[in-house]
Design a protein around this motif. Sequence first.
Motif, mmCIF file in Angstrom:
data_model
loop_
_atom_site.group_PDB
_atom_site.id
_atom_site.type_symbol
_atom_site.label_atom_id
_atom_site.label_comp_id
_atom_site.label_asym_id
_atom_site.label_seq_id
_atom_site.Cartn_x
_atom_site.Cartn_y
_atom_site.Cartn_z
ATOM 1 N N ASN A 159 -0.207 -39.701 -10.348
ATOM 2 C CA ASN A 159 -0.986 -39.668 -9.093
ATOM 3 C C ASN A 159 -0.163 -39.198 -7.894
ATOM 4 O OD1 ASN A 159 -3.140 -40.893 -10.522
ATOM 5 N ND2 ASN A 159 -2.262 -42.926 -10.128
ATOM 6 N N GLY A 160 0.782 -38.310 -8.133
ATOM 7 C CA GLY A 160 1.592 -37.784 -7.024
ATOM 8 C C GLY A 160 2.849 -38.583 -6.745
ATOM 9 N N TYR A 161 2.988 -39.754 -7.394
ATOM 10 C CA TYR A 161 4.191 -40.581 -7.181
ATOM 11 C C TYR A 161 5.276 -40.127 -8.153
ATOM 12 C CZ TYR A 161 1.093 -43.171 -4.199
ATOM 13 O OH TYR A 161 0.219 -43.495 -3.207
ATOM 14 N N VAL A 162 6.364 -39.641 -7.596
ATOM 15 C CA VAL A 162 7.375 -38.907 -8.351
ATOM 16 C C VAL A 162 8.598 -39.766 -8.625
ATOM 17 C CG1 VAL A 162 8.995 -36.960 -8.209
ATOM 18 C CG2 VAL A 162 6.680 -36.719 -7.262
ATOM 19 N N THR A 163 9.112 -39.689 -9.860
ATOM 20 C CA THR A 163 10.483 -40.140 -10.111
ATOM 21 C C THR A 163 11.243 -38.964 -10.713
ATOM 22 O OG1 THR A 163 9.942 -41.080 -12.277
ATOM 23 C CG2 THR A 163 9.887 -42.583 -10.393
ATOM 24 N N ASP A 164 12.547 -38.962 -10.474
ATOM 25 C CA ASP A 164 13.383 -37.783 -10.688
ATOM 26 C C ASP A 164 14.669 -38.262 -11.365
ATOM 27 O OD1 ASP A 164 14.813 -35.425 -10.332
ATOM 28 O OD2 ASP A 164 14.709 -35.421 -8.144
ATOM 29 N N THR A 165 15.131 -37.528 -12.374
ATOM 30 C CA THR A 165 16.330 -37.962 -13.104
ATOM 31 C C THR A 165 17.111 -36.757 -13.610
ATOM 32 O OG1 THR A 165 17.036 -39.689 -14.659
ATOM 33 C CG2 THR A 165 15.538 -38.046 -15.515
ATOM 34 N N ALA A 166 18.360 -36.979 -13.986
ATOM 35 C CA ALA A 166 19.131 -35.918 -14.645
ATOM 36 C C ALA A 166 20.113 -36.530 -15.622
ATOM 37 C CB ALA A 166 19.877 -35.076 -13.621
ATOM 38 N N VAL A 167 20.259 -35.851 -16.763
ATOM 39 C CA VAL A 167 21.187 -36.245 -17.818
ATOM 40 C C VAL A 167 22.078 -35.039 -18.092
ATOM 41 C CG1 VAL A 167 21.345 -36.948 -20.249
ATOM 42 C CG2 VAL A 167 19.415 -37.726 -18.859
ATOM 43 N N THR A 168 23.381 -35.258 -18.263
ATOM 44 C CA THR A 168 24.266 -34.148 -18.642
ATOM 45 C C THR A 168 24.713 -34.338 -20.083
ATOM 46 O OG1 THR A 168 25.031 -33.872 -16.362
ATOM 47 C CG2 THR A 168 26.409 -32.917 -18.086
ATOM 48 N N VAL A 169 24.498 -33.320 -20.918
ATOM 49 C CA VAL A 169 24.997 -33.343 -22.303
ATOM 50 C C VAL A 169 26.080 -32.269 -22.424
ATOM 51 C CG1 VAL A 169 22.897 -34.271 -23.359
ATOM 52 C CG2 VAL A 169 23.101 -31.805 -23.040
ATOM 53 N N PHE A 170 27.018 -32.461 -23.367
ATOM 54 C CA PHE A 170 28.122 -31.497 -23.460
ATOM 55 C C PHE A 170 28.525 -31.280 -24.908
ATOM 56 C CE2 PHE A 170 29.598 -35.746 -22.495
ATOM 57 C CZ PHE A 170 30.590 -35.978 -23.423
ATOM 58 N N TYR A 171 29.019 -30.074 -25.204
ATOM 59 C CA TYR A 171 29.372 -29.687 -26.568
ATOM 60 C C TYR A 171 30.841 -29.297 -26.682
ATOM 61 C CZ TYR A 171 24.416 -29.972 -26.421
ATOM 62 O OH TYR A 171 23.160 -30.453 -26.206
ATOM 63 N N ASP A 172 31.653 -29.884 -25.768
ATOM 64 C CA ASP A 172 33.109 -29.767 -25.822
ATOM 65 C C ASP A 172 33.625 -31.048 -25.178
ATOM 66 O OD1 ASP A 172 35.838 -29.289 -25.179
ATOM 67 O OD2 ASP A 172 35.470 -27.129 -25.281
ATOM 68 N N PRO A 173 34.501 -31.797 -25.900
ATOM 69 C CA PRO A 173 34.945 -33.092 -25.358
ATOM 70 C C PRO A 173 35.671 -32.984 -24.021
ATOM 71 C CG PRO A 173 36.129 -32.508 -27.402
ATOM 72 C CD PRO A 173 35.026 -31.509 -27.243
ATOM 73 N N LYS A 174 36.126 -31.777 -23.651
ATOM 74 C CA LYS A 174 36.843 -31.639 -22.374
ATOM 75 C C LYS A 174 35.937 -31.985 -21.178
ATOM 76 C CE LYS A 174 35.882 -26.761 -21.456
ATOM 77 N NZ LYS A 174 36.291 -25.397 -21.606
ATOM 78 N N LYS A 216 23.091 -29.630 -17.840
ATOM 79 C CA LYS A 216 22.395 -30.630 -17.041
ATOM 80 C C LYS A 216 20.895 -30.456 -17.250
ATOM 81 C CE LYS A 216 24.739 -28.512 -14.054
ATOM 82 N NZ LYS A 216 25.650 -27.898 -15.057
ATOM 83 N N VAL A 217 20.239 -31.518 -17.673
ATOM 84 C CA VAL A 217 18.788 -31.476 -17.846
ATOM 85 C C VAL A 217 18.211 -32.366 -16.752
ATOM 86 C CG1 VAL A 217 16.870 -31.877 -19.413
ATOM 87 C CG2 VAL A 217 19.106 -31.197 -20.326
ATOM 88 N N ASP A 218 17.548 -31.745 -15.801
ATOM 89 C CA ASP A 218 17.027 -32.458 -14.633
ATOM 90 C C ASP A 218 15.510 -32.364 -14.691
ATOM 91 O OD1 ASP A 218 16.180 -33.206 -12.054
ATOM 92 O OD2 ASP A 218 18.023 -32.453 -11.124
ATOM 93 N N PHE A 219 14.844 -33.520 -14.781
ATOM 94 C CA PHE A 219 13.385 -33.479 -14.899
ATOM 95 C C PHE A 219 12.738 -34.593 -14.090
ATOM 96 C CE2 PHE A 219 12.824 -36.883 -18.122
ATOM 97 C CZ PHE A 219 14.128 -37.004 -18.571
ATOM 98 N N GLY A 220 11.480 -34.365 -13.740
ATOM 99 C CA GLY A 220 10.753 -35.326 -12.913
ATOM 100 C C GLY A 220 9.349 -35.525 -13.442
ATOM 101 N N VAL A 221 8.808 -36.697 -13.176
ATOM 102 C CA VAL A 221 7.453 -37.039 -13.630
ATOM 103 C C VAL A 221 6.674 -37.521 -12.424
ATOM 104 C CG1 VAL A 221 6.137 -38.690 -15.034
ATOM 105 C CG2 VAL A 221 8.246 -37.677 -15.950
ATOM 106 N N HIS A 222 5.372 -37.148 -12.355
ATOM 107 C CA HIS A 222 4.555 -37.812 -11.344
ATOM 108 C C HIS A 222 3.307 -38.410 -11.962
ATOM 109 C CE1 HIS A 222 1.011 -35.253 -10.292
ATOM 110 N NE2 HIS A 222 1.741 -34.244 -10.693
#
Length: 319
Positions: free
Chosen positions: A110-125, A102-108
């Motif tokens: 002027n202090g105004y924040v947005t937040d996101t997360a992407v999950t990548v995987f290396y096994d199809p299960k 899980k790669v969870d990152f945020g950007v601001h």
Amino acid sequence: MSEEYPFKHSKLRSMVDSVYDSEALNSFRKSGQIIAKLRKEIASIVKPGKPALKICVEIESRIRELGGKPAFPVNIGINEIAAHYTSPPGDTLTIPSGSMVKVDFGVHVNGYVTDTAVTVFYDPKFEPMVKAADDALQNAIKTFRGGVKLSDIGRVIQTTIGKYGFRPISNLTGHSIERYSIHAGKSVPNVPVLAAGKANEGEVFAIEPFVTLPDAAGSVTNMLPAQIYRYIKSKGVKNDESKKVLDDIYARFSTLPFAPRWLEDKFPRETAKRAMLDLTHNKCVGGYPVLVEETRRPVAQSEHTVLVGRDDCTVLTTD
Ligand code: MN
Ligand code: MN
């Protein structure tokens, strides 16, 4: 970043603070556009065998190149690590083959924040778990509007995840966002929760379903040491060196979360380390412990930040 439930909020903001002017909205939108661009780069930045530290630094540099600032250190959550791990100085951790990350990152801006997360995987299960998290997020977004009960959002998330045969993490939640405040007072639960309150038109929320296996505890527990910290207070610092470091923390990161490795731009590693020990001891900074699934089962996550409208919501973190 996610929020641990129940979360003690130091200050609940007034309603007035949650109505944004056009300059604030433009900053939120700019921040979200940087995220939308970076979300597409995650799959090529994260690779098995690559050092986690390199990934954190690369994403944080891209955020600055695109005109934003990291709202918090990039979180790298491998398998059962649900949240709040970022590389400490000199980290030797690499992305394991066959893992889910899980790669969870945020950007601001002027202090105004947005937040996101992407999950990548290396096994199809892992694919069905990631699909369940993405689908739960989409269904939550479809339901999100002014006046919606946040408990109903939790129900939508839980039901969607249940249809895939998985379970949500019940003690991790999304959160309302205000200027320089990532956890601004309201929680967006991943299960129905009594008295969770409502979302109001004009407010900004991060929604973030977490998915684990049906035989897991479905909850996270703290794991020390903390790798992410935030400023709490200036009172009580006696040591001059610590005071200098704390002043720098507040000047550069305000009340947003930071990583000890960021202090190395300004201070030698040993100085930063000594100061952080002192500042933690004096409760001038507080740590966010790493959050791990209680039964050590793998966890998938999906996250977007939305602006609440009257009859719907606008996703800020996609094109
Ligand atoms: Mn979040
Ligand atoms: Mn996040």
